[in-house]
Design a protein around this motif. Structure first.
Motif, PDB file in Angstrom:
ATOM      1  N   PHE A 222      19.137  69.546  44.548  1.00 49.84           N
ATOM      2  CA  PHE A 222      18.778  70.921  44.193  1.00 49.84           C
ATOM      3  C   PHE A 222      18.245  71.053  42.771  1.00 49.84           C
ATOM      4  O   PHE A 222      17.536  72.012  42.464  1.00 49.84           O
ATOM      5  N   GLY A 223      18.606  70.117  41.893  1.00 46.37           N
ATOM      6  CA  GLY A 223      18.209  70.247  40.496  1.00 46.37           C
ATOM      7  C   GLY A 223      19.166  71.147  39.745  1.00 46.37           C
ATOM      8  O   GLY A 223      19.914  71.933  40.326  1.00 46.37           O
ATOM      9  N   TRP A 224      19.118  71.056  38.426  1.00 45.33           N
ATOM     10  CA  TRP A 224      20.079  71.783  37.595  1.00 45.33           C
ATOM     11  C   TRP A 224      19.884  73.293  37.625  1.00 45.33           C
ATOM     12  O   TRP A 224      20.802  74.049  37.263  1.00 45.33           O
ATOM     13  N   ASP A 225      18.736  73.783  38.059  1.00 43.63           N
ATOM     14  CA  ASP A 225      18.487  75.223  38.052  1.00 43.63           C
ATOM     15  C   ASP A 225      18.908  75.928  39.335  1.00 43.63           C
ATOM     16  O   ASP A 225      18.764  77.146  39.441  1.00 43.63           O
ATOM     17  N   ARG A 226      19.425  75.171  40.303  1.00 45.27           N
ATOM     18  CA  ARG A 226      19.831  75.801  41.575  1.00 45.27           C
ATOM     19  C   ARG A 226      21.245  75.404  41.994  1.00 45.27           C
ATOM     20  O   ARG A 226      21.549  75.356  43.186  1.00 45.27           O
ATOM     21  N   VAL A 227      22.102  75.151  41.026  1.00 49.16           N
ATOM     22  CA  VAL A 227      23.497  74.842  41.329  1.00 49.16           C
ATOM     23  C   VAL A 227      24.406  75.738  40.503  1.00 49.16           C
ATOM     24  O   VAL A 227      24.091  76.096  39.366  1.00 49.16           O
ATOM     25  N   VAL A 228      25.538  76.124  41.097  1.00 50.60           N
ATOM     26  CA  VAL A 228      26.544  76.938  40.421  1.00 50.60           C
ATOM     27  C   VAL A 228      27.905  76.310  40.683  1.00 50.60           C
ATOM     28  O   VAL A 228      28.044  75.389  41.494  1.00 50.60           O
ATOM     29  N   TRP A 229      28.926  76.822  40.008  1.00 47.64           N
ATOM     30  CA  TRP A 229      30.274  76.272  40.127  1.00 47.64           C
ATOM     31  C   TRP A 229      31.230  77.331  40.647  1.00 47.64           C
ATOM     32  O   TRP A 229      31.110  78.513  40.331  1.00 47.64           O
ATOM     33  N   GLY A 230      32.205  76.892  41.457  1.00 50.29           N
ATOM     34  CA  GLY A 230      33.250  77.789  41.920  1.00 50.29           C
ATOM     35  C   GLY A 230      34.580  77.075  42.010  1.00 50.29           C
ATOM     36  O   GLY A 230      34.641  75.876  42.304  1.00 50.29           O
ATOM     37  N   SER A 231      35.659  77.807  41.752  1.00 50.13           N
ATOM     38  CA  SER A 231      36.990  77.191  41.800  1.00 50.13           C
ATOM     39  C   SER A 231      37.511  77.065  43.224  1.00 50.13           C
ATOM     40  O   SER A 231      38.272  76.158  43.529  1.00 50.13           O
ATOM     41  N   ASP A 232      37.120  77.979  44.093  1.00 50.33           N
ATOM     42  CA  ASP A 232      37.718  78.099  45.425  1.00 50.33           C
ATOM     43  C   ASP A 232      39.231  78.251  45.320  1.00 50.33           C
ATOM     44  O   ASP A 232      39.975  77.789  46.189  1.00 50.33           O
ATOM     45  N   SER A 233      39.678  78.884  44.268  1.00 46.14           N
ATOM     46  CA  SER A 233      41.101  79.177  44.123  1.00 46.14           C
ATOM     47  C   SER A 233      41.473  80.343  45.039  1.00 46.14           C
ATOM     48  O   SER A 233      40.703  81.312  45.142  1.00 46.14           O
ATOM     49  N   PRO A 234      42.581  80.296  45.778  1.00 41.79           N
ATOM     50  CA  PRO A 234      43.634  79.284  45.732  1.00 41.79           C
ATOM     51  C   PRO A 234      43.494  78.166  46.765  1.00 41.79           C
ATOM     52  O   PRO A 234      44.414  77.353  46.885  1.00 41.79           O
ATOM     53  N   VAL A 235      42.389  78.130  47.510  1.00 36.54           N
ATOM     54  CA  VAL A 235      42.262  77.097  48.539  1.00 36.54           C
ATOM     55  C   VAL A 235      42.323  75.704  47.909  1.00 36.54           C
ATOM     56  O   VAL A 235      42.859  74.764  48.502  1.00 36.54           O
ATOM     57  N   CYS A 236      41.808  75.574  46.692  1.00 34.21           N
ATOM     58  CA  CYS A 236      41.859  74.274  46.011  1.00 34.21           C
ATOM     59  C   CYS A 236      43.288  73.777  45.842  1.00 34.21           C
ATOM     60  O   CYS A 236      43.527  72.558  45.761  1.00 34.21           O
ATOM     61  N   THR A 237      44.255  74.708  45.818  1.00 30.96           N
ATOM     62  CA  THR A 237      45.645  74.302  45.582  1.00 30.96           C
ATOM     63  C   THR A 237      46.256  73.574  46.771  1.00 30.96           C
ATOM     64  O   THR A 237      47.380  73.068  46.659  1.00 30.96           O
ATOM     65  N   GLU A 260      22.301  71.165  30.651  1.00 29.62           N
ATOM     66  CA  GLU A 260      22.628  70.971  32.075  1.00 29.62           C
ATOM     67  C   GLU A 260      23.988  71.565  32.408  1.00 29.62           C
ATOM     68  O   GLU A 260      24.148  72.238  33.430  1.00 29.62           O
ATOM     69  N   ARG A 261      24.956  71.325  31.540  1.00 24.83           N
ATOM     70  CA  ARG A 261      26.285  71.891  31.780  1.00 24.83           C
ATOM     71  C   ARG A 261      26.252  73.416  31.754  1.00 24.83           C
ATOM     72  O   ARG A 261      26.920  74.077  32.556  1.00 24.83           O
ATOM     73  N   ALA A 262      25.468  73.983  30.859  1.00 26.35           N
ATOM     74  CA  ALA A 262      25.365  75.438  30.784  1.00 26.35           C
ATOM     75  C   ALA A 262      24.691  76.016  32.028  1.00 26.35           C
ATOM     76  O   ALA A 262      25.089  77.077  32.522  1.00 26.35           O
ATOM     77  N   ALA A 263      23.693  75.322  32.542  1.00 28.09           N
ATOM     78  CA  ALA A 263      22.995  75.801  33.740  1.00 28.09           C
ATOM     79  C   ALA A 263      23.947  75.888  34.917  1.00 28.09           C
ATOM     80  O   ALA A 263      24.036  76.913  35.606  1.00 28.09           O
ATOM     81  N   LEU A 264      24.663  74.810  35.165  1.00 27.13           N
ATOM     82  CA  LEU A 264      25.600  74.798  36.293  1.00 27.13           C
ATOM     83  C   LEU A 264      26.806  75.678  36.015  1.00 27.13           C
ATOM     84  O   LEU A 264      27.283  76.395  36.909  1.00 27.13           O
ATOM     85  N   GLY A 265      27.286  75.652  34.790  1.00 23.41           N
ATOM     86  CA  GLY A 265      28.532  76.325  34.476  1.00 23.41           C
ATOM     87  C   GLY A 265      28.463  77.837  34.485  1.00 23.41           C
ATOM     88  O   GLY A 265      29.410  78.494  34.920  1.00 23.41           O
ATOM     89  N   HIS A 266      27.336  78.413  34.023  1.00 26.02           N
ATOM     90  CA  HIS A 266      27.293  79.876  33.956  1.00 26.02           C
ATOM     91  C   HIS A 266      25.891  80.478  34.008  1.00 26.02           C
ATOM     92  O   HIS A 266      25.698  81.573  34.535  1.00 26.02           O
ATOM     93  N   ARG A 267      24.882  79.781  33.501  1.00 26.79           N
ATOM     94  CA  ARG A 267      23.566  80.413  33.372  1.00 26.79           C
ATOM     95  C   ARG A 267      22.938  80.724  34.730  1.00 26.79           C
ATOM     96  O   ARG A 267      22.390  81.827  34.941  1.00 26.79           O
ATOM     97  N   ASN A 268      22.985  79.794  35.663  1.00 27.73           N
ATOM     98  CA  ASN A 268      22.384  80.039  36.973  1.00 27.73           C
ATOM     99  C   ASN A 268      23.099  81.166  37.708  1.00 27.73           C
ATOM    100  O   ASN A 268      22.465  81.977  38.393  1.00 27.73           O
ATOM    101  N   ALA A 269      24.413  81.208  37.581  1.00 29.83           N
ATOM    102  CA  ALA A 269      25.175  82.272  38.253  1.00 29.83           C
ATOM    103  C   ALA A 269      24.778  83.641  37.737  1.00 29.83           C
ATOM    104  O   ALA A 269      24.624  84.595  38.509  1.00 29.83           O
TER     105      ALA A 269
END
Length: 277
Positions: A222-237, A260-269
């Motif tokens: 997808f490249g760094w401009d089309r990925v985001v991050w999610g915790s899936d909490s509490p399912v991750c537990t 790159e970390r900023a793109a995935l971590g918060h900027r794309n979202a």
């Protein structure tokens, strides 16, 4: 910094969650205050509440709960990804009455219904309606259904899609088959992917080594401009703590650039869901 695009909160005083009866490990309240303490300590700067499959008559009440949390001073909650029923004739009217200050996106879990649901003309018409309303649609499908996700994205080219949980890989199965499907989905410019859920699918023996091929394949496709991050909490537990998943995320991104970390971590979202701080 991480903007959590996949936070589930459970408040059984206000809402009903029938599916939790079959999952005792999660069948309790999961409150915002408890999440916020851990999240703030670990650098989470905001969160989108992901619908928790309440009974259909309580979908708008769930968004009301999110609105109340957003109104709290210093709240991390930036909005709701609401449940919906795009297969229903009343969807257009339902969409028109949503508070767009609260509802930032829509999800319909599709691995719990017949495959044909997402391929019907009415469903596709309503998903296309989301594009005109500038509301993204989170796709939650099992790995075997990923060709259906591609077909839906092709049918609604003006709608922004977010593939939940890296396409729900069968992590005990054929990695190459999954990676091939991910690469095919990534050919659609309106499709994005969420780095989430892997801890739960990885089983009790998960490690950075077992997660890395999936994370790197999704980002590579997808490249760094089309990925985001999610915790899936509490399912991750089910397999790890929220803190462990955040630590694993940082470890997996250790060799990446700050941009790159900023793109995935918060900027794309922020861009995809139109969020402001």
């Amino acid at each position: 910094m991480l903007l959590d695009t996949h936070l589930h909160l459970v408040n059984r005083d206000r809402l009903t969650y029938p599916w939790l009866d079959s999952l005792p490990a999660l069948n309790r309240d999961w409150r915002y205050d408890d999440y916020a303490i851990t999240a703030a300590r670990l650098g989470v700067i905001g969160a989108l509440h992901m619908e928790v499959d309440v009974t259909p008559d309580q979908i708008e009440a769930e968004s009301g709960m999110v609105a109340d949390l957003m109104a709290q001073p210093g709240s991390l909650i930036r909005g709701a990804i609401s449940s919906a029923r795009p297969e229903a004739p009343g969807f257009a009217a339902w969409l028109d009455r949503q508070d767009r200050g609260v509802v930032k996106g829509i999800r319909r879990v599709l691995h719990v219904v017949e495959d044909a649901v997402s391929q019907t003309p009415l469903f596709r018409e309503n998903i296309a309606r989301l594009g005109r309303a500038s509301l993204p649609f989170d796709i939650c499908m099992a790995q075997r259904q990923l060709p259906l996700a591609a077909a839906l994205a092709d049918a609604c080219p003006q709608t922004t899609f977010v593939l939940d949980h890296c396409g729900v890989p069968d992590m005990a199965g054929d990695f190459t088959a999954w990676a091939t499907q991910i690469a095919e989905l990534a050919r659609r410019p309106n499709m994005n992917a969420k780095i989430s859920g892997l801890i739960a699918y990885g089983g009790p023996g998960w490690s950075l080594g077992s997660l890395r091929p999936y994370v790197e394949s999704v980002i590579g496709a997808f490249g760094w401009d089309r990925v985001v991050w999610g915790s899936d909490s509490p399912v991750c537990t089910l397999e790890a703590s929220l803190a462990e998943w955040i630590a694993a995320t940082h470890a997996l991104l250790a060799g990446c650039s700050e941009d790159e970390r900023a793109a995935l971590g918060h900027r794309n979202a922020r861009r995809i869901w139109g969020l402001r701080d």
